[in-house]
Design a protein around this motif. Structure first.
Motif, PDB file in Angstrom:
ATOM      1  N   GLN A   1       4.736  -1.166   8.469  1.00  0.00           N
ATOM      2  CA  GLN A   1       3.637  -0.121   7.999  1.00  0.00           C
ATOM      3  C   GLN A   1       3.900   1.011   7.052  1.00  0.00           C
ATOM      4  O   GLN A   1       3.114   1.455   6.686  1.00  0.00           O
ATOM      5  CB  GLN A   1       2.921   0.221   9.274  1.00  0.00           C
ATOM      6  CG  GLN A   1       2.284  -0.761  10.173  1.00  0.00           C
ATOM      7  CD  GLN A   1       1.583  -0.310  11.230  1.00  0.00           C
ATOM      8  OE1 GLN A   1       1.540   1.052  11.478  1.00  0.00           O
ATOM      9  NE2 GLN A   1       0.573  -1.101  11.964  1.00  0.00           N
ATOM     10  N   ASN A   2       5.334   1.411   7.250  1.00  0.00           N
ATOM     11  CA  ASN A   2       6.007   2.265   6.376  1.00  0.00           C
ATOM     12  C   ASN A   2       6.562   1.916   5.056  1.00  0.00           C
ATOM     13  O   ASN A   2       6.811   2.693   4.385  1.00  0.00           O
ATOM     14  CB  ASN A   2       7.214   2.920   7.438  1.00  0.00           C
ATOM     15  CG  ASN A   2       6.325   3.786   8.553  1.00  0.00           C
ATOM     16  OD1 ASN A   2       5.358   4.214   8.494  1.00  0.00           O
ATOM     17  ND2 ASN A   2       7.273   3.471   9.479  1.00  0.00           N
ATOM     18  N   ALA A   3       6.365   0.725   4.802  1.00  0.00           N
ATOM     19  CA  ALA A   3       6.813   0.080   3.539  1.00  0.00           C
ATOM     20  C   ALA A   3       6.080   0.659   2.278  1.00  0.00           C
ATOM     21  O   ALA A   3       4.911   1.105   2.575  1.00  0.00           O
ATOM     22  CB  ALA A   3       6.806  -1.417   3.285  1.00  0.00           C
ATOM     23  N   LEU A   4       6.750   1.000   1.291  1.00  0.00           N
ATOM     24  CA  LEU A   4       5.869   1.578   0.117  1.00  0.00           C
ATOM     25  C   LEU A   4       5.394   0.553  -0.701  1.00  0.00           C
ATOM     26  O   LEU A   4       5.834  -0.677  -0.942  1.00  0.00           O
ATOM     27  CB  LEU A   4       7.144   2.134  -0.726  1.00  0.00           C
ATOM     28  CG  LEU A   4       6.737   2.843  -2.041  1.00  0.00           C
ATOM     29  CD1 LEU A   4       5.867   4.161  -1.800  1.00  0.00           C
ATOM     30  CD2 LEU A   4       8.132   3.301  -2.822  1.00  0.00           C
ATOM     31  N   SER A   5       4.262   0.868  -0.908  1.00  0.00           N
ATOM     32  CA  SER A   5       3.268  -0.140  -1.495  1.00  0.00           C
ATOM     33  C   SER A   5       2.435   0.808  -2.410  1.00  0.00           C
ATOM     34  O   SER A   5       2.274   1.987  -2.392  1.00  0.00           O
ATOM     35  CB  SER A   5       2.339  -0.812  -0.667  1.00  0.00           C
ATOM     36  OG  SER A   5       1.645   0.069   0.086  1.00  0.00           O
ATOM     37  N   GLY A   6       1.805   0.053  -3.578  1.00  0.00           N
ATOM     38  CA  GLY A   6       0.722   0.714  -4.245  1.00  0.00           C
ATOM     39  C   GLY A   6      -0.001  -0.303  -5.173  1.00  0.00           C
ATOM     40  O   GLY A   6       0.355  -1.594  -5.183  1.00  0.00           O
ATOM     41  N   GLU A   7      -0.809   0.125  -6.037  1.00  0.00           N
ATOM     42  CA  GLU A   7      -1.463  -1.159  -6.835  1.00  0.00           C
ATOM     43  C   GLU A   7      -1.206  -0.509  -8.499  1.00  0.00           C
ATOM     44  O   GLU A   7      -1.117   0.755  -8.662  1.00  0.00           O
ATOM     45  CB  GLU A   7      -2.869  -0.835  -6.615  1.00  0.00           C
ATOM     46  CG  GLU A   7      -3.823  -1.862  -7.172  1.00  0.00           C
ATOM     47  CD  GLU A   7      -5.267  -1.798  -6.813  1.00  0.00           C
ATOM     48  OE1 GLU A   7      -5.992  -1.397  -7.689  1.00  0.00           O
ATOM     49  OE2 GLU A   7      -5.653  -2.132  -5.463  1.00  0.00           O
ATOM     50  N   VAL A   8      -1.253  -1.423  -9.345  1.00  0.00           N
ATOM     51  CA  VAL A   8      -0.982  -1.273 -10.604  1.00  0.00           C
ATOM     52  C   VAL A   8      -1.938  -2.145 -11.347  1.00  0.00           C
ATOM     53  O   VAL A   8      -1.693  -3.300 -11.406  1.00  0.00           O
ATOM     54  CB  VAL A   8       0.514  -1.734 -11.272  1.00  0.00           C
ATOM     55  CG1 VAL A   8       0.557  -1.459 -12.737  1.00  0.00           C
ATOM     56  CG2 VAL A   8       1.650  -0.869 -10.502  1.00  0.00           C
ATOM     57  N   ASN A   9      -2.944  -1.519 -11.887  1.00  0.00           N
ATOM     58  CA  ASN A   9      -3.971  -2.238 -12.929  1.00  0.00           C
ATOM     59  C   ASN A   9      -4.501  -3.495 -12.026  1.00  0.00           C
ATOM     60  O   ASN A   9      -4.848  -4.504 -12.507  1.00  0.00           O
ATOM     61  CB  ASN A   9      -3.432  -2.832 -13.905  1.00  0.00           C
ATOM     62  CG  ASN A   9      -3.261  -1.631 -15.089  1.00  0.00           C
ATOM     63  OD1 ASN A   9      -3.650  -0.182 -14.745  1.00  0.00           O
ATOM     64  ND2 ASN A   9      -2.776  -1.905 -16.166  1.00  0.00           N
ATOM     65  N   GLY A  10      -4.853  -3.100 -10.529  1.00  0.00           N
ATOM     66  CA  GLY A  10      -5.487  -4.296  -9.846  1.00  0.00           C
ATOM     67  C   GLY A  10      -4.866  -5.050  -9.043  1.00  0.00           C
ATOM     68  O   GLY A  10      -5.270  -6.137  -8.446  1.00  0.00           O
ATOM     69  N   VAL A  11      -3.759  -5.155  -9.137  1.00  0.00           N
ATOM     70  CA  VAL A  11      -2.414  -6.051  -8.484  1.00  0.00           C
ATOM     71  C   VAL A  11      -1.750  -5.050  -7.557  1.00  0.00           C
ATOM     72  O   VAL A  11      -1.151  -3.990  -7.902  1.00  0.00           O
ATOM     73  CB  VAL A  11      -1.639  -6.609  -9.424  1.00  0.00           C
ATOM     74  CG1 VAL A  11      -0.455  -7.528  -8.675  1.00  0.00           C
ATOM     75  CG2 VAL A  11      -2.289  -7.506 -10.366  1.00  0.00           C
ATOM     76  N   GLY A  12      -1.738  -5.393  -6.116  1.00  0.00           N
ATOM     77  CA  GLY A  12      -1.195  -4.625  -5.165  1.00  0.00           C
ATOM     78  C   GLY A  12       0.335  -5.182  -5.250  1.00  0.00           C
ATOM     79  O   GLY A  12       0.692  -6.095  -5.421  1.00  0.00           O
TER      80      GLY A  12
END
Length: 164
Positions: free
Chosen positions: A97-108
């Motif tokens: 749950q603490n992993a770094l994640s994000g979204e770039v132009n609609g792709v997670g």
């Protein structure tokens, strides 16, 4: 004239020349990138083949130069190469749950910074996992610059959902 002296010099020169040609050939091959080819099931292979057809010739200004062995499941750009592998296993870090994640132009993406400053990004919430390894040389701020150019092809070829 003493031909035996010239013959010995010429014969000595041939092995040295052969060695130089061999060393030169090996060093140019060392510049080629390599990538382990994933082995997903047939459904994922089809998605990855579709992605391969949709991938751009350039990402982040770098020309496409696929790694060895050649496969529709891998692609590369630049040197050192940004490597894409389609159909990889789900990373264990996706359960954190603490992993770094994000979204770039609609792709997670799951974002994993490596000890050498490089990044490994793995797509999330898609029917196939796509991994993108970005060497530290190409990392800008958080390392996501190349992901902008990959977002549209991934959205086109890999439907949203949970990979099996």
């Amino acid at each position: 004239m003493d031909f035996s002296r010239h013959r010995r010099t010429a014969l000595f020169g041939l092995p040295v020349l052969a060695l130089l040609i061999t060393v030169t050939s090996c060093s140019s091959a060392d510049d080629d990138a390599s990538a382990a080819v994933p082995s997903p099931d047939a459904k994922v292979v089809k998605l990855c083949q579709n992605l391969d057809k949709a991938l751009p010739k350039k990402i982040d200004g770098l020309d496409r130069d696929d790694p060895e062995p050649r496969s529709a499941l891998t692609a590369g750009w630049g040197s050192p190469a940004i490597i894409l592998r389609c159909g990889v296993e789900r990373p264990a870090a996706m359960s954190n749950q603490n992993a770094l994640s994000g979204e770039v132009n609609g792709v997670g993406w799951l974002m994993e910074k490596q000890d050498d400053g490089s990044y490994v990004f793995t797509s999330s919430l898609r029917r196939a996992y796509v991994e993108v390894s970005v060497p530290s040389q190409w990392v800008q701020q958080d390392g996501s610059g190349s992901l902008v150019d990959l977002a549209a092809p991934i959205k086109k070829a890999i439907p949203e959902g949970i990979a099996d």
